[in-house]
Design a protein around this motif. Sequence first.
Motif, PDB file in Angstrom:
ATOM      1  N   VAL A   1      43.709  46.899  48.471  1.00 19.26           N
ATOM      2  CA  VAL A   1      45.021  46.267  48.058  1.00 19.26           C
ATOM      3  C   VAL A   1      45.862  47.535  47.897  1.00 19.26           C
ATOM      4  O   VAL A   1      47.097  47.386  48.553  1.00 19.26           O
ATOM      5  CB  VAL A   1      45.079  45.494  46.731  1.00 19.26           C
ATOM      6  CG1 VAL A   1      46.519  45.198  46.384  1.00 19.26           C
ATOM      7  CG2 VAL A   1      44.033  44.534  46.940  1.00 19.26           C
ATOM      8  N   VAL A   2      45.815  48.450  47.321  1.00 17.23           N
ATOM      9  CA  VAL A   2      46.560  49.507  46.836  1.00 17.23           C
ATOM     10  C   VAL A   2      46.784  50.424  48.343  1.00 17.23           C
ATOM     11  O   VAL A   2      47.957  50.717  48.505  1.00 17.23           O
ATOM     12  CB  VAL A   2      45.973  50.488  45.689  1.00 17.23           C
ATOM     13  CG1 VAL A   2      46.800  51.693  45.689  1.00 17.23           C
ATOM     14  CG2 VAL A   2      45.983  49.728  44.424  1.00 17.23           C
TER      15      VAL A   2
ATOM     16  N   VAL B   1      53.635  47.041  41.865  1.00 15.57           N
ATOM     17  CA  VAL B   1      53.463  48.214  40.809  1.00 15.57           C
ATOM     18  C   VAL B   1      53.203  49.364  41.512  1.00 15.57           C
ATOM     19  O   VAL B   1      53.668  50.404  40.986  1.00 15.57           O
ATOM     20  CB  VAL B   1      52.526  47.631  39.811  1.00 15.57           C
ATOM     21  CG1 VAL B   1      52.185  48.668  38.650  1.00 15.57           C
ATOM     22  CG2 VAL B   1      53.025  46.520  38.865  1.00 15.57           C
ATOM     23  N   ALA B   2      52.275  49.249  42.315  1.00 17.96           N
ATOM     24  CA  ALA B   2      51.883  50.548  43.016  1.00 17.96           C
ATOM     25  C   ALA B   2      52.814  51.042  43.771  1.00 17.96           C
ATOM     26  O   ALA B   2      53.018  52.505  43.828  1.00 17.96           O
ATOM     27  CB  ALA B   2      50.704  50.210  43.924  1.00 17.96           C
TER      28      ALA B   2
ATOM     29  N   VAL C   1      44.636  34.647  42.836  1.00 16.12           N
ATOM     30  CA  VAL C   1      44.192  36.014  43.322  1.00 16.12           C
ATOM     31  C   VAL C   1      45.249  36.546  44.130  1.00 16.12           C
ATOM     32  O   VAL C   1      45.503  37.972  43.960  1.00 16.12           O
ATOM     33  CB  VAL C   1      42.951  35.967  43.883  1.00 16.12           C
ATOM     34  CG1 VAL C   1      42.350  37.195  44.560  1.00 16.12           C
ATOM     35  CG2 VAL C   1      41.849  35.439  42.940  1.00 16.12           C
ATOM     36  N   SER C   2      45.748  36.064  44.998  1.00  8.22           N
ATOM     37  CA  SER C   2      46.872  36.587  46.120  1.00  8.22           C
ATOM     38  C   SER C   2      48.195  36.928  45.125  1.00  8.22           C
ATOM     39  O   SER C   2      48.781  37.739  45.748  1.00  8.22           O
ATOM     40  CB  SER C   2      47.260  35.483  46.871  1.00  8.22           C
ATOM     41  OG  SER C   2      47.648  34.527  46.597  1.00  8.22           O
ATOM     42  N   LEU C   3      48.324  36.150  44.113  1.00  7.10           N
ATOM     43  CA  LEU C   3      49.514  36.640  43.354  1.00  7.10           C
ATOM     44  C   LEU C   3      48.953  38.005  42.768  1.00  7.10           C
ATOM     45  O   LEU C   3      50.044  38.803  42.521  1.00  7.10           O
ATOM     46  CB  LEU C   3      49.709  35.431  42.299  1.00  7.10           C
ATOM     47  CG  LEU C   3      50.685  35.784  41.103  1.00  7.10           C
ATOM     48  CD1 LEU C   3      52.067  36.223  41.504  1.00  7.10           C
ATOM     49  CD2 LEU C   3      50.764  35.007  39.813  1.00  7.10           C
ATOM     50  N   TYR C   4      48.053  38.055  42.080  1.00  3.30           N
ATOM     51  CA  TYR C   4      47.724  39.328  41.462  1.00  3.30           C
ATOM     52  C   TYR C   4      47.898  40.262  42.339  1.00  3.30           C
ATOM     53  O   TYR C   4      48.305  41.547  42.178  1.00  3.30           O
ATOM     54  CB  TYR C   4      46.094  39.334  40.868  1.00  3.30           C
ATOM     55  CG  TYR C   4      45.622  40.429  40.088  1.00  3.30           C
ATOM     56  CD1 TYR C   4      46.000  40.411  38.659  1.00  3.30           C
ATOM     57  CD2 TYR C   4      45.069  41.431  40.634  1.00  3.30           C
ATOM     58  CE1 TYR C   4      45.553  41.441  37.608  1.00  3.30           C
ATOM     59  CE2 TYR C   4      44.624  42.483  39.660  1.00  3.30           C
ATOM     60  CZ  TYR C   4      44.925  42.305  38.374  1.00  3.30           C
ATOM     61  OH  TYR C   4      44.615  43.587  37.639  1.00  3.30           O
ATOM     62  N   GLU C   5      47.225  40.200  43.602  1.00  2.31           N
ATOM     63  CA  GLU C   5      47.373  41.411  44.628  1.00  2.31           C
ATOM     64  C   GLU C   5      48.831  41.722  45.050  1.00  2.31           C
ATOM     65  O   GLU C   5      49.262  42.829  45.163  1.00  2.31           O
ATOM     66  CB  GLU C   5      46.746  40.784  46.095  1.00  2.31           C
ATOM     67  CG  GLU C   5      45.144  40.727  45.829  1.00  2.31           C
ATOM     68  CD  GLU C   5      44.544  40.141  47.191  1.00  2.31           C
ATOM     69  OE1 GLU C   5      43.354  40.550  47.144  1.00  2.31           O
ATOM     70  OE2 GLU C   5      45.307  39.433  47.743  1.00  2.31           O
ATOM     71  N   ALA C   6      49.702  40.538  45.172  1.00  6.32           N
ATOM     72  CA  ALA C   6      51.156  40.883  45.478  1.00  6.32           C
ATOM     73  C   ALA C   6      51.677  41.607  44.282  1.00  6.32           C
ATOM     74  O   ALA C   6      52.645  42.847  44.572  1.00  6.32           O
ATOM     75  CB  ALA C   6      51.979  39.727  45.367  1.00  6.32           C
TER      76      ALA C   6
ATOM     77  N   PRO D   1      34.391  46.867  42.458  1.00  5.49           N
ATOM     78  CA  PRO D   1      35.837  47.033  41.801  1.00  5.49           C
ATOM     79  C   PRO D   1      36.643  48.059  42.445  1.00  5.49           C
ATOM     80  O   PRO D   1      37.902  47.674  42.974  1.00  5.49           O
ATOM     81  CB  PRO D   1      35.334  47.134  40.519  1.00  5.49           C
ATOM     82  CG  PRO D   1      34.197  46.902  40.022  1.00  5.49           C
ATOM     83  CD  PRO D   1      33.464  46.990  41.175  1.00  5.49           C
ATOM     84  N   LYS D   2      36.116  49.068  42.833  1.00  8.31           N
ATOM     85  CA  LYS D   2      37.021  50.297  43.221  1.00  8.31           C
ATOM     86  C   LYS D   2      37.271  49.706  44.735  1.00  8.31           C
ATOM     87  O   LYS D   2      38.543  50.123  45.366  1.00  8.31           O
ATOM     88  CB  LYS D   2      36.180  51.751  43.160  1.00  8.31           C
ATOM     89  CG  LYS D   2      36.925  52.667  44.010  1.00  8.31           C
ATOM     90  CD  LYS D   2      36.210  54.045  44.082  1.00  8.31           C
ATOM     91  CE  LYS D   2      37.026  55.168  44.454  1.00  8.31           C
ATOM     92  NZ  LYS D   2      36.446  56.286  44.728  1.00  8.31           N
ATOM     93  N   ARG D   3      36.416  49.352  45.539  1.00  8.73           N
ATOM     94  CA  ARG D   3      36.718  49.235  46.985  1.00  8.73           C
ATOM     95  C   ARG D   3      37.690  47.628  46.948  1.00  8.73           C
ATOM     96  O   ARG D   3      38.476  47.937  47.858  1.00  8.73           O
ATOM     97  CB  ARG D   3      35.484  48.981  47.909  1.00  8.73           C
ATOM     98  CG  ARG D   3      34.719  50.120  48.024  1.00  8.73           C
ATOM     99  CD  ARG D   3      33.490  49.723  49.197  1.00  8.73           C
ATOM    100  NE  ARG D   3      32.657  48.763  48.960  1.00  8.73           N
ATOM    101  CZ  ARG D   3      31.323  49.110  48.518  1.00  8.73           C
ATOM    102  NH1 ARG D   3      31.221  50.256  48.065  1.00  8.73           N
ATOM    103  NH2 ARG D   3      30.632  48.257  48.147  1.00  8.73           N
TER     104      ARG D   3
END
Length: 252
Positions: free
Chosen positions: A78-79, A42-43, A32-37, A71-73
């Motif tokens: 992260v973003v 990307v953002a 999960v932390s990889l996905y966040e990174a 999902p949005k929150r």
Amino acid sequence: MTTLVVLADPPVEGVVGRSLAETTPLDAEEVVSLYEAMLSDVAQAAEAASGQLLVNYRPRDHLDLNADVSPKRRLESVVAEAVDDPEAVRYEVQVGSSHAARVGNTVTHLLEGEEEGSVHVIEPTVPLVTRQGIDSTSMKLRRSPVVLSPGPGGRVGYAGFSEPIDFDGAYEPPAVTSLVEAARAADLDADFVPSLQPVETAADLASVVSVVRARARADRIYPSETYEWAETNGVYGVKGEGGLDVEKTDSD
């Protein structure tokens, strides 16, 4: 105007990176932390390029999430940390029963309904995307209505469109061929930009962390959040029997 669409799932255990959790030394929390990174990188690249950043996400009932998980929150948390101007980021729910349908509905609506000049569709798992790469795609879209970044295995983690196509089956493997065939069926030209590797498998992760470290060591542009994640968690690409494998060392 250009819209940069990031097709993201909320970074929640069991929703993102399930294959990586099953095939690498990473546990579910590290995945999960990889996905966040990667999403953060990307953002940041999308914000640095000219255009509107749109985070497109699947609704809770499509993801089998608990009622208290938004999902949005989850994505906003992260973003908003990654970009300089969180208020400028749009968030919209994806509509469609398949990946191709969701991409098609979004691209067609933006091009025809909102009369955008071009739409870039970016997966949150391509951390090596850069502002320069996005700008190069925008330039190519002035001449070719479909521009693709082919990845390993015929995948496409990043694509640009200035004209809509029929997306039914357009992402069938190999997606790069299917998308070009869809463009040609609409009598549209297609072009390419350098390959970007989506991180979906152990081999993908091993390759990308190797490239990220190499770029950092060479003092070239690199995705800082993914690099910090790899360093913090001690994740490396190492030689294996059939190519690169993921190795996780003691990061303490």
